[in-house]
Structure formats: C-alpha cells, structure tokens
Write a protein that holds these residues in place. Structure first.
Motif, PDB file in Angstrom:
ATOM      1  N   LYS A 142      -8.046   3.312  22.300  1.00 47.17           N
ATOM      2  CA  LYS A 142      -9.503   3.329  22.426  1.00 47.17           C
ATOM      3  C   LYS A 142     -10.159   2.088  21.814  1.00 47.17           C
ATOM      4  CE  LYS A 142      -9.924   7.259  24.538  1.00 47.17           C
ATOM      5  NZ  LYS A 142     -10.486   7.340  25.907  1.00 47.17           N
ATOM      6  N   GLY A 143      -9.332   1.124  21.412  1.00 46.37           N
ATOM      7  CA  GLY A 143      -9.883  -0.120  20.906  1.00 46.37           C
ATOM      8  C   GLY A 143     -10.104  -0.176  19.410  1.00 46.37           C
ATOM      9  N   PHE A 144      -9.662   0.855  18.675  1.00 46.60           N
ATOM     10  CA  PHE A 144      -9.797   0.852  17.224  1.00 46.60           C
ATOM     11  C   PHE A 144      -8.733  -0.057  16.600  1.00 46.60           C
ATOM     12  CE2 PHE A 144     -12.380   4.355  18.194  1.00 46.60           C
ATOM     13  CZ  PHE A 144     -12.974   4.899  17.073  1.00 46.60           C
ATOM     14  N   SER A 145      -9.057  -0.687  15.484  1.00 45.71           N
ATOM     15  CA  SER A 145      -8.043  -1.319  14.655  1.00 45.71           C
ATOM     16  C   SER A 145      -7.341  -0.222  13.867  1.00 45.71           C
ATOM     17  CB  SER A 145      -8.679  -2.328  13.698  1.00 45.71           C
ATOM     18  OG  SER A 145      -9.253  -3.406  14.394  1.00 45.71           O
ATOM     19  N   THR A 146      -6.027  -0.339  13.694  1.00 42.79           N
ATOM     20  CA  THR A 146      -5.273   0.740  13.056  1.00 42.79           C
ATOM     21  C   THR A 146      -4.247   0.194  12.081  1.00 42.79           C
ATOM     22  OG1 THR A 146      -3.729   0.767  14.937  1.00 42.79           O
ATOM     23  CG2 THR A 146      -5.541   2.359  14.982  1.00 42.79           C
ATOM     24  N   ALA A 147      -4.021   0.961  11.018  1.00 45.27           N
ATOM     25  CA  ALA A 147      -3.009   0.588  10.026  1.00 45.27           C
ATOM     26  C   ALA A 147      -2.501   1.839   9.327  1.00 45.27           C
ATOM     27  CB  ALA A 147      -3.585  -0.392   8.999  1.00 45.27           C
ATOM     28  N   ALA A 148      -1.240   1.784   8.913  1.00 47.94           N
ATOM     29  CA  ALA A 148      -0.634   2.849   8.109  1.00 47.94           C
ATOM     30  C   ALA A 148       0.100   2.187   6.955  1.00 47.94           C
ATOM     31  CB  ALA A 148       0.325   3.690   8.949  1.00 47.94           C
ATOM     32  N   ILE A 149      -0.224   2.608   5.740  1.00 46.36           N
ATOM     33  CA  ILE A 149       0.298   1.959   4.539  1.00 46.36           C
ATOM     34  C   ILE A 149       0.780   3.023   3.568  1.00 46.36           C
ATOM     35  CG2 ILE A 149      -0.308   0.499   2.564  1.00 46.36           C
ATOM     36  CD1 ILE A 149      -2.474  -0.777   4.309  1.00 46.36           C
ATOM     37  N   GLY A 150       1.977   2.822   2.992  1.00 48.52           N
ATOM     38  CA  GLY A 150       2.446   3.740   1.955  1.00 48.52           C
ATOM     39  C   GLY A 150       3.908   4.108   2.065  1.00 48.52           C
ATOM     40  N   LYS A 151       4.210   5.329   1.723  1.00 50.75           N
ATOM     41  CA  LYS A 151       5.579   5.823   1.593  1.00 50.75           C
ATOM     42  C   LYS A 151       6.365   5.698   2.895  1.00 50.75           C
ATOM     43  CE  LYS A 151       8.124  10.100   0.649  1.00 50.75           C
ATOM     44  NZ  LYS A 151       7.998  11.551   0.335  1.00 50.75           N
ATOM     45  N   VAL A 152       7.581   5.156   2.780  1.00 48.91           N
ATOM     46  CA  VAL A 152       8.420   4.978   3.951  1.00 48.91           C
ATOM     47  C   VAL A 152       8.747   6.331   4.586  1.00 48.91           C
ATOM     48  CG1 VAL A 152      10.591   5.046   2.623  1.00 48.91           C
ATOM     49  CG2 VAL A 152      10.513   3.852   4.829  1.00 48.91           C
ATOM     50  N   VAL A 173       1.809  -1.782   9.798  1.00 44.38           N
ATOM     51  CA  VAL A 173       2.597  -0.818   9.050  1.00 44.38           C
ATOM     52  C   VAL A 173       3.185  -1.512   7.823  1.00 44.38           C
ATOM     53  CG1 VAL A 173       4.609   0.707   9.053  1.00 44.38           C
ATOM     54  CG2 VAL A 173       3.172   0.549  11.093  1.00 44.38           C
ATOM     55  N   ILE A 174       2.817  -1.004   6.650  1.00 49.67           N
ATOM     56  CA  ILE A 174       3.325  -1.532   5.384  1.00 49.67           C
ATOM     57  C   ILE A 174       3.908  -0.365   4.606  1.00 49.67           C
ATOM     58  CG2 ILE A 174       2.770  -2.720   3.224  1.00 49.67           C
ATOM     59  CD1 ILE A 174       2.335  -4.554   5.533  1.00 49.67           C
ATOM     60  N   ASP A 175       5.215  -0.418   4.304  1.00 49.81           N
ATOM     61  CA  ASP A 175       5.843   0.651   3.525  1.00 49.81           C
ATOM     62  C   ASP A 175       6.941   0.079   2.644  1.00 49.81           C
ATOM     63  OD1 ASP A 175       8.047   0.215   5.201  1.00 49.81           O
ATOM     64  OD2 ASP A 175       7.640   1.956   6.460  1.00 49.81           O
ATOM     65  N   ASP A 176       7.763   0.949   2.074  1.00 49.38           N
ATOM     66  CA  ASP A 176       8.829   0.497   1.179  1.00 49.38           C
ATOM     67  C   ASP A 176       9.740  -0.543   1.819  1.00 49.38           C
ATOM     68  OD1 ASP A 176       7.904   3.193   0.633  1.00 49.38           O
ATOM     69  OD2 ASP A 176       9.450   3.358  -0.893  1.00 49.38           O
ATOM     70  N   SER A 177       9.918  -0.450   3.146  1.00 51.57           N
ATOM     71  CA  SER A 177      10.864  -1.313   3.848  1.00 51.57           C
ATOM     72  C   SER A 177      10.264  -2.629   4.316  1.00 51.57           C
ATOM     73  CB  SER A 177      11.443  -0.562   5.059  1.00 51.57           C
ATOM     74  OG  SER A 177      12.165   0.584   4.651  1.00 51.57           O
ATOM     75  N   THR A 178       8.991  -2.832   4.102  1.00 53.90           N
ATOM     76  CA  THR A 178       8.339  -4.061   4.558  1.00 53.90           C
ATOM     77  C   THR A 178       9.031  -5.289   3.974  1.00 53.90           C
ATOM     78  OG1 THR A 178       6.187  -3.016   4.872  1.00 53.90           O
ATOM     79  CG2 THR A 178       6.201  -5.393   4.501  1.00 53.90           C
ATOM     80  N   GLY A 179       9.384  -6.221   4.834  1.00 57.21           N
ATOM     81  CA  GLY A 179      10.060  -7.431   4.390  1.00 57.21           C
ATOM     82  C   GLY A 179      11.563  -7.327   4.399  1.00 57.21           C
ATOM     83  N   GLY A 180      12.098  -6.113   4.589  1.00 59.33           N
ATOM     84  CA  GLY A 180      13.538  -5.909   4.633  1.00 59.33           C
ATOM     85  C   GLY A 180      14.040  -5.777   6.057  1.00 59.33           C
ATOM     86  N   LEU A 201       5.652 -11.030   0.877  1.00 58.08           N
ATOM     87  CA  LEU A 201       5.861 -10.494   2.224  1.00 58.08           C
ATOM     88  C   LEU A 201       6.764  -9.275   2.215  1.00 58.08           C
ATOM     89  CD1 LEU A 201       6.359 -13.772   4.304  1.00 58.08           C
ATOM     90  CD2 LEU A 201       4.247 -12.569   3.755  1.00 58.08           C
ATOM     91  N   ALA A 202       7.328  -8.968   1.048  1.00 61.34           N
ATOM     92  CA  ALA A 202       8.201  -7.797   0.918  1.00 61.34           C
ATOM     93  C   ALA A 202       7.629  -6.852  -0.124  1.00 61.34           C
ATOM     94  CB  ALA A 202       9.611  -8.221   0.518  1.00 61.34           C
ATOM     95  N   ALA A 203       7.656  -5.563   0.182  1.00 63.18           N
ATOM     96  CA  ALA A 203       7.154  -4.565  -0.765  1.00 63.18           C
ATOM     97  C   ALA A 203       8.071  -4.465  -1.975  1.00 63.18           C
ATOM     98  CB  ALA A 203       7.056  -3.199  -0.090  1.00 63.18           C
ATOM     99  N   PRO A 204       7.521  -4.286  -3.162  1.00 57.25           N
ATOM    100  CA  PRO A 204       8.357  -4.161  -4.358  1.00 57.25           C
ATOM    101  C   PRO A 204       9.054  -2.811  -4.393  1.00 57.25           C
ATOM    102  CG  PRO A 204       6.066  -3.798  -4.927  1.00 57.25           C
ATOM    103  CD  PRO A 204       6.079  -4.219  -3.479  1.00 57.25           C
ATOM    104  N   PRO A 205      10.178  -2.704  -5.095  1.00 61.45           N
ATOM    105  CA  PRO A 205      10.865  -1.412  -5.244  1.00 61.45           C
ATOM    106  C   PRO A 205      10.139  -0.522  -6.249  1.00 61.45           C
ATOM    107  CG  PRO A 205      12.001  -3.087  -6.513  1.00 61.45           C
ATOM    108  CD  PRO A 205      10.898  -3.792  -5.769  1.00 61.45           C
ATOM    109  N   ARG A 206      10.612   0.700  -6.403  1.00 59.43           N
ATOM    110  CA  ARG A 206       9.985   1.648  -7.324  1.00 59.43           C
ATOM    111  C   ARG A 206      10.352   1.377  -8.778  1.00 59.43           C
ATOM    112  NH1 ARG A 206      11.337   7.494  -5.082  1.00 59.43           N
ATOM    113  NH2 ARG A 206      10.083   8.094  -6.912  1.00 59.43           N
ATOM    114  N   GLY A 207      11.443   0.674  -9.036  1.00 62.33           N
ATOM    115  CA  GLY A 207      11.840   0.378 -10.403  1.00 62.33           C
ATOM    116  C   GLY A 207      12.175   1.626 -11.193  1.00 62.33           C
TER     117      GLY A 207
END
Length: 340
Positions: A142-152, A173-180, A201-207
């Motif tokens: 429908k022409g909306f900009s869309t994004a999903a961010i968070g838990k893989v 889409v940005i999650d734990d796996s981003t950049g991997g 460009l890569a999401a950090p781990p949980r440490g």
C-alpha cells in the motif's frame, strides 16, 4: 493476545483504506512495540514509566492473553498475520517440516528463531511457509515504509518473504543476525546511513546477558542492554528520520528481547524459587525495554511525528517461576547429577 489480534486487524483495516482516505487525511503511522515475555500487571509508573504512560493515557485492554502461553514464534505468527495458529501452522518455536532442514543441522523439526532456517523453510514451501500475508508485506504493497527491528526470529517473521534479492525494496530488517552470514542483507541506503551515524553494520552480541548458568553457577545478573541499545539507536537515529524524509506513512515493528531473554537466563534465584521472576534482574530487563520505548517516543517528538503516529504495545506472552515438584510429574521422578 486475542485483543492484540483485534487491534492489529483494526490497524490493517486502516492500511487497506489508507489510499481512499488520502485525499481527506494522511494515514497515521504505526509503531508496534513488543516487550517479549512481559506480564501486564508488572507495568507500573515505577517499573516501566513509558509503557505505563501509553497505557494510562491511551486504550488499555485489561484482560489480555497469549495465543500460546509461552512460545514466542507461535504468538509472533498471530501478531504478524492476524491469523490463529491453525492457519499459520506455527504452534511452537520449532516446526515439523517433513524434510531435513540443512541450516538447522538436518533436523525435521528445526528451531525457527533463525533467519537462515526461516529462509530455508520458506523456500521449501513455495516461498511462504506461513501461507498468510503479513502486516508489513501488506503495508509495503500500500506504499507504506516498513521496518522490523529486534529479536532474531519473530522480527523477520513480520516480513519474511522476498528478502534475499530485494534489500532496497523489502522491509528494513535489523536483528541479532544483521551483518552476519545468516542476516537479512542491508540495502546500500541503510549501510550508508549506519556508517554516517557511526553505528556498526553488524548487531552486537548479547554478551553477559546470554549466559544462562547452571545448577552451580548463577545465570546473568544484567539485562540485554548493549544489544537493545543498538536496535533502539538504529530505530531512532536512522529508520525514523529516514521514514520522515520519505514523507510516506510507515509501520515499524520493534520486538524487544527483554524482559524474556533476561528472565530465561537470570541468576537471581540459584536453586531457589525466590525471588524468582520478581527478582532485581528481571525488573531491570523490563526497565530496559521501557527505556527503548522511551527513546523511540523521544525520537517521534524530536521529528515532529508524535501527533501522526499510533503506538501499540503488546507482549507475546507472560513469564512465571515454575516448580517441577509435583509427586506425579515425570520431571519429579528423574534425577540429574549435581542438580537438586
């Protein structure tokens, strides 16, 4: 959770008629904020002030419940599509595929909180294992900009098809796996924006937050602060300004791993049921999620988007301390070395 589905359905209705109403008014933006594993009754002005304010000044569903008491991906499938589990076929965090899924180690019951596994299962089932359209895919259409961010896992589920070869056209889409190697590819626009903002460009781990402990060693005593700070920074400093510049309505899903991730691993109650789920580490994880929401709300204020953005908060399920001490439970009859 049924209330959440009704709420999402109302949101979808708004998306579907957005074009028709465009000549009279601009469709509102939507942020769906999901604090994984949060119990509604633990939200107070002291424990989670940002969420409490949205609830107390907005619409409060006082008797919510999950589709499934504990499985994230089952509930995520309902939230992502507006359909019950019988339609999505997702009843757990694993799924029976009937074939060995290579990214999951050739098991026929792969764990689907994994971007590579979701891609594999989609490919096997004609490109869409859920067989139901997701709200972000419909919004994109429908022409909306869309994004999903968070838990893989649940993050990608909101727009899990058509992603590999369309990084510039698909939802962000940005999650734990981003950049991997398993992550959803970033568009050139996102890479440039991340670099300009000084974000990796890569999401950090949980440490330390990822350490679950055992019967002798307590689990984590810290919330998932660093990883979620990255997600909140990406959302508030890059995605929301980008959406404003596009001058189109948007839908943003923010799936906070906390408090669920910390509650699973928390070390407040080594070999005891108290303080259990109400311990300080669990409460800190709820506040961590609340801080993320507060950061998003401030960004909306700073960008002048607050008046045209609806925020919906819906946990996927709750969390509790359990005791496997029933005399008739198989768990009570088993014994394990070094485990009381």
């Amino acid at each position: 959770m049924r209330h959440s589905i009704l709420l999402l359905s109302a949101g979808l209705a708004g998306l579907s008629i957005g074009t028709a109403l465009a000549q009279n008014s601009t469709p509102h933006n939507i942020i769906l904020f999901i604090p994984d594993g949060l119990r509604a009754l633990k939200v107070t002005p002291e424990t989670a002030p940002a969420m409490a304010e949205v609830r107390d000044k907005g619409v409060n569903f006082k008797n919510p419940h999950s589709l499934f008491p504990t499985f994230t991906m089952a509930n995520a499938s309902g939230m992502a599509t507006g359909h019950y589990l019988g339609d999505t076929g997702t009843f757990s965090n694993t799924i029976y595929t009937g074939y060995p899924s290579a990214p999951a180690g050739d098991t026929v019951v792969p764990f689907i909180e994994n971007d590579a596994v979701l891609a594999d299962v989609d490919e096997h089932f004609r490109g869409d294992y859920l067989n139901e359209e997701t709200i972000l895919k419909m919004a994109r259409a429908k022409g909306f900009s869309t994004a999903a961010i968070g838990k893989v896992g649940p993050t990608l589920l909101f727009d899990h098809t058509d992603r590999a070869d369309r990084p510039g056209l698909h939802s962000i889409v940005i999650d734990d796996s981003t950049g991997g190697k398993n992550g959803v590819p970033l568009s050139e626009e996102m890479k440039a924006a991340l670099t300009k903002a000084g974000l990796p460009l890569a999401a950090p781990p949980r440490g330390e937050n990822g350490k679950s402990g055992d019967a002798k060693t307590p689990g984590t005593l810290v919330p998932n602060t660093a990883q979620q700070a990255y997600f909140a920074d990406v959302a508030s400093k890059i995605v929301l300004p980008m959406f404003k510049e596009r001058a189109k309505p948007f839908v943003l899903v923010f799936w906070s791993r906390d408090p669920d991730g910390t509650q699973h691993n928390m070390g407040d109650s080594l070999n005891t049921l108290t303080p259990g789920i109400n311990g300080p580490t669990s409460l800190a994880s709820s506040k961590n999620a609340d801080n993320n929401l507060a950061q998003l709300r401030k960004a909306l204020d700073d960008l002048g988007l607050s008046a045209t953005t609806n925020i919906m908060i819906a946990a996927d399920h709750g969390f509790s301390t359990i005791s496997k001490e029933s005399k008739i439970s198989p768990a009570a009859k088993a014994s394990y070395e070094d485990t009381p």
